[in-house]
Design a protein around this motif. Structure first.
Motif, short mmCIF file in Angstrom:
data_model
loop_
_atom_site.label_atom_id
_atom_site.label_comp_id
_atom_site.label_asym_id
_atom_site.label_seq_id
_atom_site.Cartn_x
_atom_site.Cartn_y
_atom_site.Cartn_z
N THR A 110 10.29 -1.25 -6.26
CA THR A 110 9.44 -0.06 -6.38
C THR A 110 8.00 -0.39 -6.00
OG1 THR A 110 10.87 0.74 -8.16
CG2 THR A 110 8.71 1.76 -7.97
N GLY A 122 6.04 1.28 -2.87
CA GLY A 122 4.78 1.97 -3.13
C GLY A 122 3.63 1.38 -2.32
N ARG A 176 1.41 3.20 0.52
CA ARG A 176 -0.06 3.26 0.37
C ARG A 176 -0.76 2.67 1.59
NH1 ARG A 176 -3.24 -0.46 -1.36
NH2 ARG A 176 -1.66 -1.61 -2.52
#
Length: 143
Positions: free
Chosen positions: A32, A36, A40
């Motif tokens: 995760t 992420g 980003r």
């Protein structure tokens, strides 16, 4: 960008097809977290894309070289226009230090490369040059 982001980018440069699980294991973080961070970095513009280099693309220019050019006077813009007009010129880089320009050239034969180098050396304003043949590519981030 922190240390984990830098390590993630390094891992992706080595293998952009690595799975999230493999990246997480390499970095010591969760899947995760990796997902992420990639999202980003893409949204912030740090990662602008991924690429594929095909074997056939590397065969297009079996003879490649880097030509370093020293430019005298105010001939830079004229020389840049002339270089841009040569189909064998793959990239042009401005630089500092001894050389003003580094020109990436690709041809099918050494004889053709020699003709292009001679042509460029004759450009008005080229004071001196030095050329290195590229023997093999060990790593490339572009095609």
């Amino acid at each position: 960008m922190d240390k984990i982001d830098q390590q993630l980018i390094s891992a992706l440069r080595h293998n952009a097809r690595a799975s999230l699980s493999d990246l997480a294991l390499t970095l010591g973080v969760s899947r995760t977290t990796v997902r992420g961070r990639i999202e980003r970095l893409k949204q912030s513009g740090e990662i602008v894309g991924f690429t594929v280099v095909l074997k056939g693309e590397t065969a297009l220019d079996p003879v490649r070289g880097l030509m370093s050019l020293g430019i005298e006077g105010r001939g830079m813009e004229r020389i840049l226009r002339q270089l841009n007009g040569l189909r064998e010129v793959r990239a042009i880089h401005t630089t500092n230090g001894r050389w003003d320009l580094i020109v990436e050239i690709g041809t099918t034969t050494l004889e053709h490369l020699d003709k292009i180098l001679a042509q460029i050396r004759k450009f008005d304003g080229v004071a001196n040059s030095e050329t290195s043949l590229l023997l093999s590519t060990r790593k490339s981030s572009t095609g």
